[in-house]
Design a protein around this motif. Sequence first.
Motif, short mmCIF file in Angstrom:
data_model
loop_
_atom_site.label_atom_id
_atom_site.label_comp_id
_atom_site.label_asym_id
_atom_site.label_seq_id
_atom_site.Cartn_x
_atom_site.Cartn_y
_atom_site.Cartn_z
N ALA A 170 -10.37 2.34 -33.63
CA ALA A 170 -9.21 1.38 -32.32
C ALA A 170 -8.85 1.97 -31.77
O ALA A 170 -8.17 3.49 -31.77
N ASP A 171 -8.72 2.17 -30.54
CA ASP A 171 -8.12 2.31 -29.29
C ASP A 171 -7.16 1.32 -29.15
O ASP A 171 -7.38 0.14 -28.33
N TRP A 172 -6.15 0.70 -29.82
CA TRP A 172 -4.99 0.06 -29.82
C TRP A 172 -4.58 -0.50 -28.12
O TRP A 172 -3.85 -1.08 -27.95
N GLY A 173 -4.56 0.91 -27.56
CA GLY A 173 -3.62 0.66 -26.13
C GLY A 173 -4.52 0.06 -25.67
O GLY A 173 -4.43 -1.29 -24.62
N HIS A 174 -5.78 -0.20 -25.33
CA HIS A 174 -6.88 -1.60 -24.75
C HIS A 174 -6.89 -2.64 -25.34
O HIS A 174 -6.95 -3.98 -24.84
N LEU A 175 -6.46 -2.31 -26.58
CA LEU A 175 -6.11 -3.90 -27.52
C LEU A 175 -4.97 -4.42 -26.90
O LEU A 175 -5.16 -5.44 -26.75
#
Length: 245
Positions: free
Chosen positions: A69-74
Amino acid sequence: MMHFEIWQWAMAAAGAFLIGLSKTGIGGIGLFAVVIFASLMPPRESVGVVLIILLAGDLVAISVYRRDADWGHLLRLFPWAGLGVIIGAVATGMLPDALMRVLLGAIVVALTIAQAIRSWRAPAADALPRWLGPVAGLFAGITTMIANAGGPPMAIYLLAARLPKITFIGTTAWFFLAINLFKVPFSYSLGMITAGSLWLSLRLAPFAILGALLGRRLVSGMNQRVFEGIVLALTLVAGLRLLLG
């Protein structure tokens, strides 16, 4: 909960399988499962049944893509999506379902066309518009609360962010696990989840798990541009389905 004939059980099992497949493969397939369940039972009951099946698929997706996952986007999306779920819960009790579907379908179609134009004009250079995260998160929350149809707004955002396909799926998996869990108390309070719907969901969950286990194989060898094209096409179909009812 209604009693199913054999053919209805077969359709429900196929719908659950598609839900699982959408969680680890091509996300847009999941909306067709939503349509299947809506044709088998009253809309409010179908939303509750599908929610628990979705969570079964989410758990498998997380086990497969937990590191992708890309947690920045989340973190940009979660607050807006949570607000969208609350708005969707209020709207479910106040606005006609037909009106909400038309409004949300129009938004999804408009965003899909905008993303297609953006991809064709600048395939690698455009910066992600600042407004897109709040808009996508908000409408993903609203649509998933009303109809378990939050995939299209989420897909538009992640396509615009140009995430690699595995990161795309992993980010989607974490997003919907969190949002679907957040929806559970709202769905219960609105009468969408009952003892009967939970019983049906649990009987169908194994088919979702099977679909999710097979989804990774489906997507692993797929070209990135093909993946993006399929997601965009299915998102457009999903938006038109909401718009036209």
